[in-house]
Design an enzyme around this catalytic site. Sequence first.
Site, short mmCIF file in Angstrom:
data_model
loop_
_atom_site.label_atom_id
_atom_site.label_comp_id
_atom_site.label_asym_id
_atom_site.label_seq_id
_atom_site.Cartn_x
_atom_site.Cartn_y
_atom_site.Cartn_z
N HIS B 123 -5.66 3.32 5.77
CA HIS B 123 -4.24 3.91 5.16
C HIS B 123 -4.58 5.26 4.44
O HIS B 123 -5.59 5.46 3.89
CB HIS B 123 -3.89 2.96 4.28
CG HIS B 123 -2.61 3.14 3.62
ND1 HIS B 123 -2.40 3.96 2.48
CD2 HIS B 123 -1.52 2.49 3.85
CE1 HIS B 123 -1.02 3.93 2.37
NE2 HIS B 123 -0.52 3.03 2.95
N ASP B 200 -10.88 -2.54 1.25
CA ASP B 200 -9.49 -2.22 1.04
C ASP B 200 -8.77 -3.61 1.35
O ASP B 200 -8.51 -3.69 2.60
CB ASP B 200 -8.75 -1.13 1.44
CG ASP B 200 -7.16 -0.77 1.43
OD1 ASP B 200 -6.77 -1.80 0.94
OD2 ASP B 200 -7.01 0.29 1.99
N GLN B 203 -3.94 -5.55 2.83
CA GLN B 203 -3.29 -6.46 3.75
C GLN B 203 -3.90 -7.55 3.94
O GLN B 203 -3.56 -8.33 4.74
CB GLN B 203 -3.32 -5.64 4.95
CG GLN B 203 -2.35 -4.34 4.94
CD GLN B 203 -0.96 -4.54 4.90
OE1 GLN B 203 -0.64 -5.42 4.92
NE2 GLN B 203 -0.26 -3.51 4.30
N LYS B 226 1.87 -6.57 -2.81
CA LYS B 226 1.76 -7.17 -1.57
C LYS B 226 1.43 -8.49 -1.54
O LYS B 226 1.19 -9.36 -0.41
CB LYS B 226 0.72 -6.41 -0.49
CG LYS B 226 1.21 -4.85 -0.37
CD LYS B 226 0.34 -4.29 0.97
CE LYS B 226 0.38 -2.94 0.72
NZ LYS B 226 1.81 -2.23 1.05
N CYS B 364 1.74 5.58 7.09
CA CYS B 364 0.73 6.16 6.46
C CYS B 364 -0.61 6.11 6.79
O CYS B 364 -1.52 5.69 6.25
CB CYS B 364 0.61 5.65 4.74
SG CYS B 364 2.20 5.72 3.91
#
Lengths: 140, 406
Positions: B123, B200, B203, B226, B364
Amino acid sequence: MTIKEKQKEVIGEFAAFDDWMDKYSLLIELGNELDSFDEVHRQPQNLIEGCQSKVWLHAELNDGEIVFQGDSDAIIVKGIVALLLRVLSGHTPDEILESELFFIDEIGLKEHLSPTRSNGLVAMVKQIKAYALAFKAKMG
Amino acid sequence: MAFDIRKIRADFPILSQEVNGKPLVYFDNAATTQKPLAVIDAEAGVYKTINSNIHRGVHHLSNVCTEAFEDARKKVAGFINADSSDEIIFTRGTTESVNLLSFSFGETFLKEGDEVILTEMEHHSNIVPWQLLAQRRGVAIKVVPVTDNGELDMQVFGELLNEKTRLVAVAHISNVMGTINPVEEIIALAHAADVPVMIDGAQAIHHLPVDVQKLNSDFYVFSGHKMYAPTGVGVLYGKRKWLEMMKPYQGGGEMIDKVSFSGTTFNDLPYKFEAGTPNYAGVIGLGAAIDYLQEQGLEEIWAYEHELFEYAKEKMQTVPGMRFVGQTANHTSVISFLLGHSHPFDVGTLLDKLGFALRTGHHCAQPLMDRFQISGTVRASFAFYNTKEEVDRLVEALLRVGSMLS
């Protein structure tokens, strides 16, 4: 026809449809029918890159009237480009600068001209006015 | 169906509305998830009953509010199995977590000629902060390519790791494709070369049980919004040994020990990295989201979402012109697709008019779009409040949209 009259005509055509999908079908049809963009004008300086879609815009001064050509990679955007050109192309710089665009709002497509919808259309309208200003200055 | 879907949907008031005269189908969960009443009530409850600046006052409200805030920190630590809640730094979101890390880690450890390894599927928020660091300190960024089916090229990763590598920063799960990356393997390889790793988890955190100690990741970042928590809250987990060595990010109140014009000393972890009044109401909401997720059970959520994903994949494949972007065996409930030659914007706009919330565009992740030579995709991302009926409706809508645009 004046810019105002043309806008009223477009509003009338869209008024025939209640359903969103029918309105969009018409937009898609208009997009498909838009005069093809002259490939020699597909230049970086004519490209308005939105986050979601691209718009091309070219302008020429012809007998004191501005003739626009436009295109988009998204067919719905292209349909709206077709409407904007139908309304604004072939008018003098003064007529374009004095015009107020109300038809997009009236036919319920306001969201496509909101600054948060980055499809290139807001920048395109600004660019049309910028061309009008530039040509007006040129004409003295 | 491991749980009662009707009961779960009733927990999310936003889902029961109409959009454009059609019942809303929310399939944009990879962008942000909706919030259950438990979270909404927890955040609103802060303002209704305990609002007061934390860590400051001697008075009752301040103490209660501070306790609730620190209690949420413990919940986060427990949720990802951090060794200590001192290793949980609250931020505004994943983006700020990465910015914090790139700044503080960069200022502390990196010099000209050093290398940071990223991947082609990151991202923008896990690319641009490192580019800023690269400009500041003359650091080089190395990029692991993505294969045709949407996986990281692990062979190239092995080759990129060298004595100049100072950090690897990689997505646990691709936000575009849903690919689950082999983070255990990446961490093991990096550690063998004495290189720390940031994962990261934006998600991943709401889909998979994450155990940072088992993963052995040095840093793990994610956002609250999220994972069914309020927006404006994020987490940077870091191993104590790194966080203690790292220079502070922002200066201000809370992060200091003593301030004078002849020199200031900094507070202990985690406060050293939390300058200013934090979003304590959001943090307390995050704690409530964790409670809620644990009530449902992460394993159950994973099983349900996976079943829904497999169902959607099978059904969506029947739509003429359907092309999935990035299909790997190891996948979360995200489907990125293209419909014939239609522009994603057109597909998304028409779906919106039929009541569907999907994401269109480059998500993104422009380097990944360049990799596949596309300008964007349409993305359907599912959460555990979505249903097979909603998927059926999407398929029906895609058939209609496809024929309009063809």
